[in-house]
Design an enzyme around this catalytic site. Structure first.
Site, PDB file in Angstrom:
ATOM      1  N   CYS A 251       1.241  -1.349   0.228  1.00  0.00           N
ATOM      2  CA  CYS A 251      -0.103  -0.045   0.084  1.00  0.00           C
ATOM      3  C   CYS A 251       0.818   1.293  -0.157  1.00  0.00           C
ATOM      4  O   CYS A 251       1.955   1.219   0.105  1.00  0.00           O
ATOM      5  CB  CYS A 251      -1.067  -0.566   1.855  1.00  0.00           C
TER       6      CYS A 251
ATOM      7  N   CYS B 207       3.527   2.473   2.531  1.00  0.00           N
ATOM      8  CA  CYS B 207       4.860   1.533   2.312  1.00  0.00           C
ATOM      9  C   CYS B 207       6.243   1.802   1.671  1.00  0.00           C
ATOM     10  O   CYS B 207       6.794   2.842   2.123  1.00  0.00           O
ATOM     11  CB  CYS B 207       4.713   0.698   1.579  1.00  0.00           C
TER      12      CYS B 207
ATOM     13  N   CYS C  94      42.092  -3.744 -10.071  1.00  0.00           N
ATOM     14  CA  CYS C  94      42.311  -3.147  -9.039  1.00  0.00           C
ATOM     15  C   CYS C  94      41.104  -1.770  -9.021  1.00  0.00           C
ATOM     16  O   CYS C  94      40.956  -1.411 -10.244  1.00  0.00           O
ATOM     17  CB  CYS C  94      43.363  -2.112  -8.357  1.00  0.00           C
TER      18      CYS C  94
ATOM     19  N   CYS D 248      42.094   0.675 -12.370  1.00  0.00           N
ATOM     20  CA  CYS D 248      41.468   0.000 -13.439  1.00  0.00           C
ATOM     21  C   CYS D 248      40.406   0.755 -14.076  1.00  0.00           C
ATOM     22  O   CYS D 248      40.294   1.394 -14.983  1.00  0.00           O
ATOM     23  CB  CYS D 248      41.239  -1.102 -13.697  1.00  0.00           C
TER      24      CYS D 248
ATOM     25  N   ASP E 221     -10.253  16.451 -36.269  1.00  0.00           N
ATOM     26  CA  ASP E 221      -9.604  17.164 -37.754  1.00  0.00           C
ATOM     27  C   ASP E 221     -10.698  16.875 -38.484  1.00  0.00           C
ATOM     28  O   ASP E 221     -10.875  15.017 -38.546  1.00  0.00           O
ATOM     29  CB  ASP E 221      -8.473  17.375 -37.462  1.00  0.00           C
TER      30      ASP E 221
END
Length: 810
Positions: free
Chosen positions: A55, A58, A126, A129, A505
């Site tokens: 709900c 939440c 690492c 990089c 239109d």
């Protein structure tokens, strides 16, 4: 008639380094609907999908909790789409957000926006990089933003380059990038604690305790089983309640936890265990039902295949759709789905376009025709030139637009949400007063009034009320999208349900928009001269009548003379300077205004108009060279659609046209329109809409989304046709009919009216259940478990009632 395209706006994505984006105010709502993006370089936008919200309270609990995290600048959680969008100072905060949402008892997964592509990057050893790859890619002008995560080995990048180009650039940096297919997100419980195991055990211990209480054994044993049932079933809601209270929110978990604990404190162990079990089962059923509505649109993603046969160096190779670039050639065999939007290069076939346009019959395709991802090739093989990459296809635009629409609150939903925010705290205060004041005044025992206060907490929870509108709107918008109708939000759905008058239109809406030259009437020149002047003027215009004259003149090999100073005269025609003289192509009004005697041709012109022709007079300021008559045909779907609109409750249909009264009368009679207004300038159509709105009438205007923009904007509701092939139509109108006809308009009105009825049913049902349950508290006719059953039962009934909208047929 001039065309004007809708404005476009960049769509910033959600992660790490942001290079540049527009800051125009017109972009604001668009940006917010995709994700929260900062105005500064240091703020990042993140987006997540949330699982387990049953709900709107939440969503509010999550918002309040996330706001307390350092570095979070703003957050928005949308219950209808189950999305969390936030601005943060550093993307590392993403992990904190995920942990906090999980603490609250919900599931969460990070999302990548429509503009982002994901790659797995191999070879990084690492974090430096990752930084190197980012810096290398950001040197390219076609890369907008990029984020490389060393821990996960994933790169998220927004770019306008070829996928292979990105792969090569990463290789230059010394690493390998592999595109990741972006399928439908799926939130799965991470453990039994997120699943149904605890609920099942709670139910079993509750049942066992109840059975044992019926036999002659010490009462302590059933009590222990009831306590175990409360702990097992109440673990998750109690945990969620703790963090909700900590964030300053009073949601259903708080109320139910208080009720269960309170029942245990006054010795009502069976009541407490029953409350917990029913609440858990109700939540599971609600979540399953609500996810069905949310997935109604996400399921559209499954229509488009993930791979395509692509021509490379004379060979056909199968590639992931994400790796295909604009301009490449793909082959689609009979019976196969088309992977990407494109244009037919060779082959003839018929294509089932129902997933995009909702059209019931296949559409013939020949070289030059557009085709769309997710549609089905039925007969012959087609070679197709790709015109849109995966994220830009018509079906991707539909999904994105509809999810945006589902995030927009309708007036009814906004009112209910405001009501609930005031109502819930008031009820909580009342429950406290009921528990304390009467026993202090000597009007009963503490346990009796405490029990009544607990009942009030449970009964008064407004779950059913606050979900009464959003679930219905999401279901209706989802149904519409699957039928080729895009509704841009709940507000427009409500207006469509209240429509009384629809204005249309003429050209391209009621008629085919493909007129043909029927008659050429020479006056002061012969036909070749008339066509030469007409061709020179009209080829500068995109108006359907101008195009018809241009095509006819070229077919007759008319001379195309050198012209200059071309000028459109709105509502009257056009002019150009040809061989030292000013020439005009327009209607009777234009030539009367420039002082040309039209007496000689008036009678013949009126006769042609009475036969349903549109008239274009060719001449100069001194004389009339000739008259060209052009006629359009009524669309096959128009007459049926107008008849069906009557049956769904539309009071009046009106045609608005710039054509003469004779043509307008003929077309109106053939189409079955109730009324017509002719000889209208563009500004006159706006006045006509306001005239129709007199007396409080709710009016829609239906047009092509480009030429009729002022009238579409003036109407209560703007409806554009042909959205599958026209980006401008999607930008302009409130509702878009993806097919280029009125076939789906009656369904739009019918669906909207049914949605309004269901919303009213839901609201009244929710209120009546609450009032009856509240009235039963004080006489002592209500128990805690019946209170829980009334709350969760009402919520489930409201959801199931709303789900009927998903199955509404034409």
């Amino acid at each position: 008639m001039d065309d004007s395209a809708g404005d476009t706006c960049c769509q910033p994505s959600s992660v790490s380094v942001v290079k540049d984006c527009c800051t125009d105010e017109s972009c604001t709502s668009h940006h917010e609907s995709i994700e929260a993006v900062s105005d500064s370089q240091n703020t990042q936008g993140l987006e997540f999908r949330i699982g387990g919200m049953d709900c709107p309270s939440c969503a509010e609990t999550i918002e309040k909790s996330i706001r307390k995290i350092n570095g979070v600048q703003s957050v928005r959680v949308n219950y209808s789409t189950a999305k969390l969008q936030t601005k943060v100072e550093d993307t590392e905060i993403s992990e904190q957000i995920e942990k906090q949402v999980q603490k609250l008892g919900f599931l969460i997964e990070s999302l990548v926006s429509a503009d982002m592509q994901v790659f797995n990057v191999e070879g990084m050893d690492c974090a430096a990089c990752a930084v190197s790859i980012e810096k290398h890619l950001l040197k390219r002008s076609d890369v907008e933003q990029v984020s490389v995560n060393f821990s996960t080995g994933k790169m998220k990048i927004a770019h306008q380059a070829n996928v292979n180009t990105i792969i090569r650039e990463v290789e230059k940096a010394g690493y390998k990038a592999i595109p990741v297919s972006q399928g439908k997100p799926s939130l799965q419980p991470k453990s039994f604690f997120d699943g149904l195991l605890l609920t099942s055990l709670s139910g079993l211990t509750l049942l066992l305790g109840f059975v044992l209480s019926l036999v002659d054994i010490p009462s302590i044993l059933p009590t222990i089983l009831y306590a175990a049932s409360i702990i097992l079933g109440g673990y998750k809601p109690a945990k969620s309640a703790f963090y909700a209270v900590k964030s300053g929110s009073l949601d259903m978990n708080v109320l139910m936890s208080a009720a269960a604990i309170g029942a245990a404190l006054i010795g009502q162990w069976l009541e407490g265990a029953t409350v917990v079990f029913l609440f858990a089962v109700g939540n599971a059923l609600q979540n399953k039902s609500i996810e069905r509505t949310r997935n109604s649109i996400r399921g559209l993603m499954d229509f488009a295949p993930s791979e395509a046969w692509i021509k490379e160096e004379g060979q056909w190779v199968k590639k992931a759709a994400e790796e295909v670039s604009v301009g490449q050639i793909m082959m689609v065999k009979p019976g196969e789905k088309i992977p990407l939007d494109g244009e037919v290069l060779s082959g003839d076939s018929s294509v089932n376009q129902a997933p995009i346009t909702g059209e019931s019959l296949p559409v013939d395709k020949v070289p030059g025709d557009p085709v769309y991802a997710g549609t089905v090739n039925q007969n012959g093989s087609l070679e197709i030139k790709v015109t849109k990459i995966v994220k830009d296809t018509a079906i991707a635009r539909i999904i994105h637009l509809v999810e945006e629409a589902q995030e927009q609150k309708s007036p009814t939903q906004a009112f209910v949400d405001r009501f609930a925010k005031v109502y819930t705290p008031i009820v909580f205060v009342l429950a406290v007063l009921i528990a304390i004041v009467p026993p202090l005044a000597g009007w009963g025992t503490w346990s009796d009034w405490f029990y009544k206060a607990l009942e009030l907490l449970v009964v008064a929870c407004p779950c059913a009320l606050v979900i009464s509108t959003p679930v219905a709107i999401v279901s209706a918008i989802g149904n519409a999208a699957r039928n080729g109708i895009l509704i841009k939000g709940g507000a427009f759905l409500e207006i469509a349900g209240a429509l009384q008058v629809i204005a249309f239109d003429k050209t391209g809406t009621l008629t085919e928009g493909n007129p043909q030259v029927t008659t050429i009437l020479p006056v002061e020149a012969q036909e070749p001269e008339i066509l030469a002047i007409a061709l020179t003027i009209e080829e500068q215009s995109m108006h359907p009548i101008a195009k018809a004259i241009t095509e006819y003149a070229k077919g007759e090999n008319a001379e195309n003379r050198v012209g200059s100073a071309f000028k459109a005269i709105p509502g009257k025609g056009a002019q150009a300077h040809i061989q030292g003289e000013e020439y005009y192509a327009g209607n009777l009004r234009l030539f009367q205004e420039i002082g040309v005697d039209v007496t000689r041709i008036r009678k013949k012109v009126e006769e042609l108009q009475q036969q349903g022709n549109s008239i274009v007079i060719i001449g100069s300021k001194e004389k009339i060279l000739g008259v060209i008559a052009v006629a359009d045909t009524i669309r096959k779907a128009t007459v049926i659609a107008l008849q069906q609109l009557k049956t769904v409750g539309i009071e009046k249909s009106v045609m608005l046209t710039g054509d003469n009264k004779g043509t307008a009368k003929q077309v109106a009679a053939s189409a079955g329109v109730d009324d017509y207004m002719a000889d209208l300038m563009p500004e006159d159509k706006v006045s006509a809409i306001k005239q129709l709105q007199a007396g409080g009438k709710v009016v829609a205007m239906v047009g092509d989304g480009i030429n009729d923009a002022p009238a579409l904007a003036s109407a209560n509701l703007g409806i554009a046709m042909g959205g599958a092939g026209t980006d401008a139509a999607i930008e302009t109108a409130d509702i878009i009919l993806m097919a280029d006809n009125l076939e789906k308009l009656p369904h739009t009105v019918k669906l909207s009216r049914k949605a309004l009825i269901i919303i009213k049913q839901n609201i009244w049902f929710s209120l009546i259940v609450k009032v009856v349950a509240l009235a039963f508290i004080f006489p002592g006719w209500l128990t805690l478990w019946i209170a829980v059953l009334s709350d969760t039962g009402a919520a489930l009934i409201v959801i199931m009632n709303s789900l009927r909208l998903l199955n509404t047929k034409d």
